[in-house]
Design an enzyme around this catalytic site. Structure first.
Site, short mmCIF file in Angstrom:
data_model
loop_
_atom_site.label_atom_id
_atom_site.label_comp_id
_atom_site.label_asym_id
_atom_site.label_seq_id
_atom_site.Cartn_x
_atom_site.Cartn_y
_atom_site.Cartn_z
N CYS A 405 33.91 50.89 43.76
CA CYS A 405 35.24 50.30 43.72
C CYS A 405 36.14 51.12 44.63
O CYS A 405 35.68 52.06 45.29
CB CYS A 405 35.79 50.23 42.30
SG CYS A 405 36.18 51.83 41.55
N HIS A 590 44.10 51.57 37.53
CA HIS A 590 44.02 52.96 37.99
C HIS A 590 44.45 53.02 39.44
O HIS A 590 44.56 51.98 40.11
CB HIS A 590 42.61 53.53 37.82
CG HIS A 590 41.55 52.69 38.45
ND1 HIS A 590 41.03 51.58 37.84
CD2 HIS A 590 40.91 52.79 39.64
CE1 HIS A 590 40.10 51.03 38.61
NE2 HIS A 590 40.03 51.73 39.72
#
Length: 671
Positions: A405, A590
């Protein structure tokens, strides 16, 4: 013992042929555009071309009465051989080798007076290799300030010597070889034997490297013939799409399972895209189909010979579009007929084989594709079209899987934990499942899994891996596909022990522990701040939308002193590029990879929204804010992953009345 003694030389010979063929084709293929340009100029502007132009085609005289030079002659005599030589020299010794190789080739060109493709393929690498050896003689011995002087004069002096060697020594030998090879081809044509070359060409295409045959051998000989006769049959000995197309059409009508379903897409790529390796696995599933390929190839070549048809330049790739673009003006009927008849014959023979032999194609396509790549010694750029699982197909067992990611600490860690559980439960605990940021990826993984919005970023740096795109990290159906792929690729290594009876999502706590690069699933080291504290858990969030929820989760991290305000801004930035929705009512916002410097210590916050909020069209009830350093946060993410793949435990979280109940569900991760 006898079998082992015989097998080793065969393997070495195959590998040697592959390497040599790859090197030869490697000099030609980067310059195919120049060959095509020359072919188009020739087809259009020569005296017998579609649009005769004396100044461009090199016929007639100019205003001063001198013969027109044109573009055709200089390009074929000088440009193309020098490009090949430079490429070959550069392959051996970078730009310096390319320059010296091109200088040496000039001597061969002038000495022979004819296009020197074979000479260029000799002098280019020879110039690069010898220059490299010469440089080693005084490596580290040149006084500071004299490096440029020595390098320039050594290349110039050696290049001049090579040019003279090419003029007096190499050019007569290469000219004799070219003349001899041309005579052999003409003998085969005159005696009707040229179609027999398919007996060797078609199996070699499937078993070794098709580009080595076409561009390493046939293209140089074809260019010479084209210059003399205006066209060459040699360009279509290997590049004719008919034989492969016939096999794929037969699979469309008479195949079974995955092979039949994928044949139509493969046929389009083969015929229009010109990527012939797409049909090789279909032949490897039924080795007898090589007879269909040979029959089709022989038919196409015979048709070209009878109609005296050919191309003016190479057709690369071997697409019907490229073939027609390079067809000589007087050869369209013959070339089209050669492709059609080759397809028809190949189809008929392949259909008989498919109908008269008992065999199930279901499940064999992956294995056949892997077999093809193992024989070729390289991965395929188009094989995913056959298997539907990524950009490459493995030539061995899956041992290394990575979730990637943007930041490598949130969604990827969750997905890795979920899949790791499933693979362990299936009986493959040695398969490594890790997570990483896309920026840190390298081409060392067997399988790469990314969010569908990130796949294009991951593919260029992990070209050899199989790529899976998902939109749900918690319970994507692609995970089951990957588990099955792990099983099939590790068949010989499956342990005899029965898999644990419990399903993956309820397997023991250790099953969810990250491995290797993800780090061991141990609690933070003594003295480290708790990753998840009671003060960072909110049971009734006040936000009403996605951005408000990110702010709320980020504020909890900020209040802990775990991050600064820039990290919260980066959480929004990350969400704008790729959604952090995970499935099962969960989102884990995040920061971006670039925001890691704004993390003071690892921390996780949890905010529950009993009524749910809209998260890019998905309902979210739990928002988990993540900030992690050195994998300290991965233990809690592992627990979160295990819980959110278990519907019963998700229901417990929804009903939890106290923060302590939530912490207990996550296994007291700070203990």
């Amino acid at each position: 013992m006898a079998t082992e003694t015989v097998a080793k030389p065969r393997t070495s010979l195959r590998v040697g042929i592959q390497k040599f063929g790859t090197f030869l084709s490697g000099m030609i293929m980067p310059n195919i555009g120049a060959f095509i340009a020359w072919g188009l100029i020739t087809a259009l502007f020569i005296e017998k071309g579609w649009i005769p132009v004396p100044a461009l085609g090199g016929f007639g005289t100019n205003a001063a009465g001198d013969p027109n030079v044109g573009l055709v002659g200089p390009m074929i005599t000088y440009l193309l051989p020098l490009l090949i030589a430079y490429t070959g020299g550069k392959m051996v010794y970078d730009v310096r080798g390319g320059v010296v190789g091109a200088i040496g080739t000039m001597g061969v060109i002038v000495g022979a007076g004819i296009p020197m493709f074979i000479g260029a393929m000799i002098m280019g690498p020879l110039g690069g290799w010898t220059m490299k050896k010469i440089d080693l003689l005084w490596e580290g011995k040149i006084r500071p300030g004299f490096e440029m002087l020595v390098n320039n004069f050594s290349a110039g002096i050696w290049g001049a010597l090579l040019a003279m060697l090419g003029f007096y020594g190499i050019s007569p030998l290469v000219q004799a070889f070219s003349t001899g090879a041309g005579n052999v081809v003409q003998f085969l044509v005159n005696n009707g034997l040229l179609p027999l070359t398919s007996i060797f060409i078609e199996p070699a295409k499937v078993l070794f490297l098709n580009n080595a045959i076409n561009h390493g051998v046939l293209t140089p000989l074809g260019i010479q013939q084209s210059l003399e006769q205006g066209k060459s049959i040699l360009f279509l000995l290997e590049a004719n799409p008919g034989p492969g197309l016939g096999i794929l059409l037969a699979y469309m009508f008479f195949g079974r399972g995955v092979a039949k379903a994928s044949a139509s897409g493969a046929a389009i790529i083969h015929a229009l895209g010109g990527i012939h390796e797409i049909y090789f696995p279909y032949v490897l599933m039924r080795p007898m189909l090589i007879l269909a390929s040979i029959a089709g190839g022989m038919t196409g070549i015979a048709t070209l010979a009878v109609t005296n048809s050919g191309l003016v330049a190479p057709a690369a790739p071997g697409s019907i579009i490229a073939v027609l673009a390079q067809t000589s003006r007087d050869s369209y009927v013959g070339v089209i007929l050669a492709v059609v008849l080759a397809t028809a014959v190949s189809f008929l023979v392949a259909s008989v084989i498919l109908k008269t032999t008992k065999h199930s194609d279901e499940g064999d396509l992956n294995a056949a594709t892997s077999k093809m790549e193992a024989m070729k010694g390289k991965k395929s750029s188009v094989s995913s079209t056959l298997t539907g699982v990524g950009t490459a197909v493995l030539a061995g067992p899956i041992k290394n899987i990575v979730f990637a990611c943007d930041a490598g600490m949130g969604s990827s860690a969750m997905g890795a934990s979920v899949l790791r559980n499933k693979i362990k439960a299936a009986g493959f605990p040695d398969v490594k499942v890790t997570n990483a940021a896309i920026a840190s990826l390298s081409d060392t993984y067997d399988v790469v899994i990314t969010h569908q919005d990130l796949t294009e970023r991951a593919q260029p740096v992990t070209a050899s891996a199989m790529h899976f795109s998902v939109d749900n990290f918690m319970n994507s159906p692609r995970y089951d596909e990957i588990v099955e792929l792990v099983k099939s690729s590790n068949t010989e290594e499956i342990t005899t022990a029965e898999p644990a009876a419990a399903p993956a999502v309820t397997h023991g706590a250790h099953a969810a522990e990250p491995a290797a690069a993800v780090g061991p699933a141990a609690a933070p080291a003594a003295g480290a701040k708790g990753v998840l504290l009671a003060e960072s858990v909110v049971l009734n969030g006040t936000a009403t939308d996605r951005d408000g929820a990110i702010d709320e989760a980020g504020k909890l991290l900020l209040d802990r002193g775990a991050v600064d305000i820039s990290y919260v801004h980066a959480m929004h930035e990350r969400e704008e590029s790729v959604s952090t929705y995970m499935g099962s009512f969960l989102a884990i916002p995040h920061g971006t990879n670039a925001a890691k410097d704004h993390i003071m210590h690892s921390a996780v916050s949890i905010v529950r929204y009993p009524q749910g909020i809209d998260w890019n069209g998905k309902q979210v009830k739990f928002v988990v804010g993540v900030a992690g350093i050195n994998n300290e946060h991965l233990h809690i993410l592992s627990s979160i992953a295990k819980i959110f793949t278990n519907k019963a435990q998700v229901a417990q979280l929804e009903e939890a009345g106290t923060v302590e109940e939530v912490l207990d569900l996550f296994g007291k991760v700070n203990a």
